[in-house]
Motif scaffolding. Structure first.
Motif, mmCIF file in Angstrom:
data_model
loop_
_atom_site.group_PDB
_atom_site.id
_atom_site.type_symbol
_atom_site.label_atom_id
_atom_site.label_comp_id
_atom_site.label_asym_id
_atom_site.label_seq_id
_atom_site.Cartn_x
_atom_site.Cartn_y
_atom_site.Cartn_z
ATOM 1 N N LYS A 20 0.709 -0.904 -0.267
ATOM 2 C CA LYS A 20 0.236 0.335 -0.146
ATOM 3 C C LYS A 20 0.846 1.378 0.191
ATOM 4 C CE LYS A 20 -0.467 0.559 4.748
ATOM 5 N NZ LYS A 20 -1.741 1.238 6.037
ATOM 6 N N GLY A 21 2.185 0.761 0.099
ATOM 7 C CA GLY A 21 2.567 2.240 0.475
ATOM 8 C C GLY A 21 3.518 2.873 -1.734
ATOM 9 N N PRO A 22 3.512 1.818 -2.303
ATOM 10 C CA PRO A 22 3.673 2.334 -3.666
ATOM 11 C C PRO A 22 2.208 2.373 -3.996
ATOM 12 C CG PRO A 22 4.895 0.696 -2.935
ATOM 13 C CD PRO A 22 4.085 0.603 -2.024
ATOM 14 N N ILE A 23 0.898 1.799 -3.493
ATOM 15 C CA ILE A 23 -0.144 1.922 -4.375
ATOM 16 C C ILE A 23 -0.879 2.199 -3.072
ATOM 17 C CG2 ILE A 23 -1.312 0.256 -5.827
ATOM 18 C CD1 ILE A 23 0.343 -1.859 -6.117
ATOM 19 N N THR A 24 -0.978 3.091 -3.561
ATOM 20 C CA THR A 24 -2.103 4.233 -2.520
ATOM 21 C C THR A 24 -3.255 3.728 -2.409
ATOM 22 O OG1 THR A 24 -2.402 6.274 -3.435
ATOM 23 C CG2 THR A 24 -0.699 6.250 -2.072
ATOM 24 N N ASN A 25 -3.667 3.733 -3.493
ATOM 25 C CA ASN A 25 -5.678 2.727 -2.944
ATOM 26 C C ASN A 25 -5.697 1.871 -3.584
ATOM 27 O OD1 ASN A 25 -4.587 3.226 -5.704
ATOM 28 N ND2 ASN A 25 -6.315 3.842 -6.574
ATOM 29 N N LEU A 26 -4.753 0.433 -3.211
ATOM 30 C CA LEU A 26 -4.760 -0.619 -2.925
ATOM 31 C C LEU A 26 -6.122 -1.688 -2.470
ATOM 32 C CD1 LEU A 26 -3.240 -2.901 -4.649
ATOM 33 C CD2 LEU A 26 -2.051 -3.581 -1.712
ATOM 34 N N LEU A 27 -6.443 -1.031 -1.837
ATOM 35 C CA LEU A 27 -7.196 -1.492 -1.126
ATOM 36 C C LEU A 27 -8.108 -1.437 -1.490
ATOM 37 C CD1 LEU A 27 -8.655 -3.046 1.559
ATOM 38 C CD2 LEU A 27 -9.025 -0.463 2.642
ATOM 39 N N SER A 28 -8.625 -0.274 -1.892
ATOM 40 C CA SER A 28 -10.085 0.231 -3.061
ATOM 41 C C SER A 28 -10.251 -0.813 -4.399
ATOM 42 C CB SER A 28 -10.065 1.829 -3.438
ATOM 43 O OG SER A 28 -9.134 1.783 -4.142
ATOM 44 N N LEU A 29 -8.595 -0.794 -4.557
ATOM 45 C CA LEU A 29 -8.742 -1.303 -5.767
ATOM 46 C C LEU A 29 -8.745 -2.956 -6.209
ATOM 47 C CD1 LEU A 29 -5.595 0.026 -7.452
ATOM 48 C CD2 LEU A 29 -7.455 0.396 -8.582
ATOM 49 N N VAL A 30 -8.612 -3.837 -4.807
ATOM 50 C CA VAL A 30 -8.875 -4.849 -4.732
ATOM 51 C C VAL A 30 -10.440 -5.374 -4.334
ATOM 52 C CG1 VAL A 30 -8.581 -6.961 -3.163
ATOM 53 C CG2 VAL A 30 -6.586 -5.640 -3.591
ATOM 54 N N HIS A 31 -11.107 -4.276 -4.071
ATOM 55 C CA HIS A 31 -12.511 -4.372 -3.845
ATOM 56 C C HIS A 31 -13.471 -4.076 -4.540
ATOM 57 C CE1 HIS A 31 -13.574 -5.241 0.617
ATOM 58 N NE2 HIS A 31 -11.879 -4.379 0.983
ATOM 59 N N TRP A 32 -12.498 -3.431 -5.747
ATOM 60 C CA TRP A 32 -12.969 -3.316 -6.734
ATOM 61 C C TRP A 32 -13.211 -4.891 -7.544
ATOM 62 C CZ3 TRP A 32 -17.160 -0.569 -7.321
ATOM 63 C CH2 TRP A 32 -17.216 0.759 -6.966
ATOM 64 N N ILE A 33 -12.068 -5.182 -7.797
ATOM 65 C CA ILE A 33 -11.458 -6.499 -8.484
ATOM 66 C C ILE A 33 -13.000 -7.555 -8.281
ATOM 67 C CG2 ILE A 33 -10.276 -8.800 -8.937
ATOM 68 C CD1 ILE A 33 -7.843 -6.278 -8.835
ATOM 69 N N ASN A 34 -13.059 -7.363 -6.728
ATOM 70 C CA ASN A 34 -14.016 -8.663 -6.047
ATOM 71 C C ASN A 34 -14.862 -8.102 -6.546
ATOM 72 O OD1 ASN A 34 -14.211 -10.378 -4.120
ATOM 73 N ND2 ASN A 34 -15.074 -9.143 -3.002
ATOM 74 N N ALA A 35 -15.461 -6.683 -6.828
ATOM 75 C CA ALA A 35 -16.965 -6.919 -6.922
ATOM 76 C C ALA A 35 -17.734 -6.537 -8.536
ATOM 77 C CB ALA A 35 -17.232 -5.057 -6.874
ATOM 78 N N LEU A 36 -15.999 -6.887 -9.298
ATOM 79 C CA LEU A 36 -16.728 -5.956 -10.975
ATOM 80 C C LEU A 36 -15.738 -7.929 -11.136
ATOM 81 C CD1 LEU A 36 -14.984 -3.665 -11.498
ATOM 82 C CD2 LEU A 36 -17.255 -3.833 -11.317
ATOM 83 N N ALA A 37 -15.227 -8.977 -10.882
ATOM 84 C CA ALA A 37 -14.796 -10.064 -11.302
ATOM 85 C C ALA A 37 -15.749 -11.258 -10.751
ATOM 86 C CB ALA A 37 -13.322 -9.965 -11.200
ATOM 87 N N ILE A 38 -16.924 -10.702 -10.462
ATOM 88 C CA ILE A 38 -17.687 -12.281 -10.208
ATOM 89 C C ILE A 38 -17.747 -13.206 -10.762
ATOM 90 C CG2 ILE A 38 -18.747 -11.231 -8.184
ATOM 91 C CD1 ILE A 38 -21.109 -10.440 -9.940
ATOM 92 N N GLU A 39 -17.290 -13.083 -12.304
ATOM 93 C CA GLU A 39 -17.788 -13.752 -13.532
ATOM 94 C C GLU A 39 -16.644 -13.767 -14.084
ATOM 95 O OE1 GLU A 39 -20.064 -16.202 -13.627
ATOM 96 O OE2 GLU A 39 -21.644 -15.665 -11.663
ATOM 97 N N TRP A 40 -16.583 -14.673 -14.729
ATOM 98 C CA TRP A 40 -15.052 -14.882 -16.171
ATOM 99 C C TRP A 40 -14.991 -13.470 -16.759
ATOM 100 C CZ3 TRP A 40 -11.695 -17.052 -15.762
ATOM 101 C CH2 TRP A 40 -11.115 -18.329 -14.504
ATOM 102 N N VAL A 41 -14.130 -12.296 -16.536
ATOM 103 C CA VAL A 41 -14.463 -10.668 -17.113
ATOM 104 C C VAL A 41 -12.867 -10.418 -17.602
ATOM 105 C CG1 VAL A 41 -13.207 -9.869 -15.114
ATOM 106 C CG2 VAL A 41 -14.868 -8.677 -17.153
ATOM 107 N N THR A 42 -12.544 -10.160 -18.785
ATOM 108 C CA THR A 42 -11.890 -10.502 -19.486
ATOM 109 C C THR A 42 -10.435 -9.288 -19.006
ATOM 110 O OG1 THR A 42 -12.116 -7.859 -20.958
ATOM 111 C CG2 THR A 42 -12.642 -10.055 -22.150
#
Length: 392
Positions: free
Chosen positions: A296-318
């Motif tokens: 999270k030091g280099p990627i300051t918004n890492l937590l939100s990005l992981v949560h978005w992947i979790n929300a958006l990749a519930i099915e196979w996505v490109t």
């Protein structure tokens, strides 16, 4: 607190500003009328969606930095830093030509862009005027800011719908990689090797190459050693000497106090001996939290990005469509551009952690999907509870 609670504590001056933003028609001298009118207007989906649609990219980045935090209160200094981090330089820093030559209209537009760029304090004031940020109302909390809990949920749901329209979902690819449980096995392999071998360290504190090669032969995911003289850039203690995944495994074991370093050798501690006798409950969550802490030091918004992947990749996505949605929210870090951070630092590491699986679709190329265990970990569930989601 929800928006209705925070409006009840707000003074009439702030309520009047919020009512002006939403063009509420009510008695501006009645606090009750102001609150009821604001709640009635904000609850309308068309009004709420219009507000989000009108937000600039840096507004969305700032908002995004607040949506997935476990804590509810933020200091002014924290918010100011988040506004600064939401400005990546390209779109916010507009240069005005010193000598306006033939293209005077272009120069004028640039000057207007400079004039309309909000300072960090003005950005925070703007969010307050929209009713998205509120000051505390008594004691030390007066100096802290909060986002209404119900608005957080609405922002997340609205942005998720907006992002989903830009994604390309596919059927299951014929081949995919799933590394669930491998990282736990490889923690054991690393500790077992260090326990039964005298692993010597170089003057800079890293393992000699022959030991790294032997460890790589034991673990479940094969990686290439950095080439001699190759420029290396990564995150962690010895990233310039180890491949990315081994570097993370080593750092986790060191942070968990499973191993200790002297000037010359690595030793397995009592905690490491205990870990060798069996994996502890909750290790998946511990490894995930350590990854967030390390990256999270280099990627300051890492937590939100992981949560978005979790929300958006519930099915196979490109991966390509996911990249188009998320890259605008990723700030480059030295030699890592936004694409590299998303693919190598985030998605690849999520695969290694067993949170994400990756496949190759015959028509659409690389695709990803969250694992059930990954969804549980990111959502804060204990995957070892009988009632938690089962492993796929």
């Amino acid at each position: 607190m929800n928006l209705s609670d925070m409006l009840g504590y707000a003074d009439i001056q702030q309520l009047s500003r919020i009512a002006d933003v939403y063009r509420c028609e009510c008695n501006g001298h009645s606090k009750n009328d102001l609150i009821q009118s604001i709640l009635s207007t904000v609850s309308r989906n068309d009004v709420f969606e219009a507000q989000i649609s009108s937000m600039k990219l840096e507004d969305l980045r700032f908002l995004n930095s607040l949506l997935f935090e476990a804590r509810n209160s933020f200091s002014l200094e924290d918010l100011l830093a988040r506004v600064q981090q939401s400005r990546f330089g390209g779109e916010a820093e507009v240069q005005v030509e010193p000598e306006p030559q033939p293209k005077k209209k272009k120069t004028k537009k640039k000057a207007e862009a400079v004039d309309t760029t909000l300072t960090p304090r003005e950005m925070i004031a703007k969010f307050k005027h929209h009713g998205w940020l509120f000051n505390g109302f008594s004691g030390p909390s007066r100096y802290l800011f909060q986002v209404p809990i119900d608005l957080k949920a609405r922002f997340r749901a609205s942005l998720a719908r907006r992002f989903a329209t830009e994604l390309l979902y596919t059927d299951e690819p014929p081949v995919y990689r799933d590394e669930q449980m491998l990282i736990h096995d490889d923690i054991t392999h690393l500790l077992h090797y260090c326990r039964h071998n005298e692993v010597q360290l170089t003057a800079d504190g890293s393992m000699y190459k022959r030991f790294v090669v032997q460890i790589l032969e034991l673990v479940g995911v094969q990686e290439e050693l950095p080439a001699k003289g190759e420029w290396r850039f990564g995150y962690g203690r010895h990233f310039n000497h180890y491949p990315n995944r081994i570097s993370f495994l080593y750092d986790y074991c060191y942070s968990a106090k499973y191993i200790t370093e002297t000037q010359t050798v690595i030793s397995v501690t009592g905690s490491g001996e205990e870990r060798l006798r069996g994996r502890q409950a909750g290790e998946a969550e511990q490894v995930y939290r350590y990854w967030l802490k390390l990256y999270k030091g280099p990627i300051t918004n890492l937590l939100s990005l992981v949560h978005w992947i979790n929300a958006l990749a519930i099915e196979w996505v490109t991966v390509e469509s996911l990249r188009a949605v998320l890259v605008p929210f990723i700030k480059p870090y030295y030699y890592d551009d936004a694409n590299t951070i998303l693919e190598k630092r985030i998605m690849t590491m999520m695969v290694h952690l067993g949170l994400l699986r990756v496949g190759e679709h015959s028509q659409h190329g690389a695709v990803v999907k969250m694992t059930k265990a990954g969804t549980a970990v990111v959502s804060g569930l204990n995957i070892e509870d009988p009632g938690a989601l089962a492993l796929q």
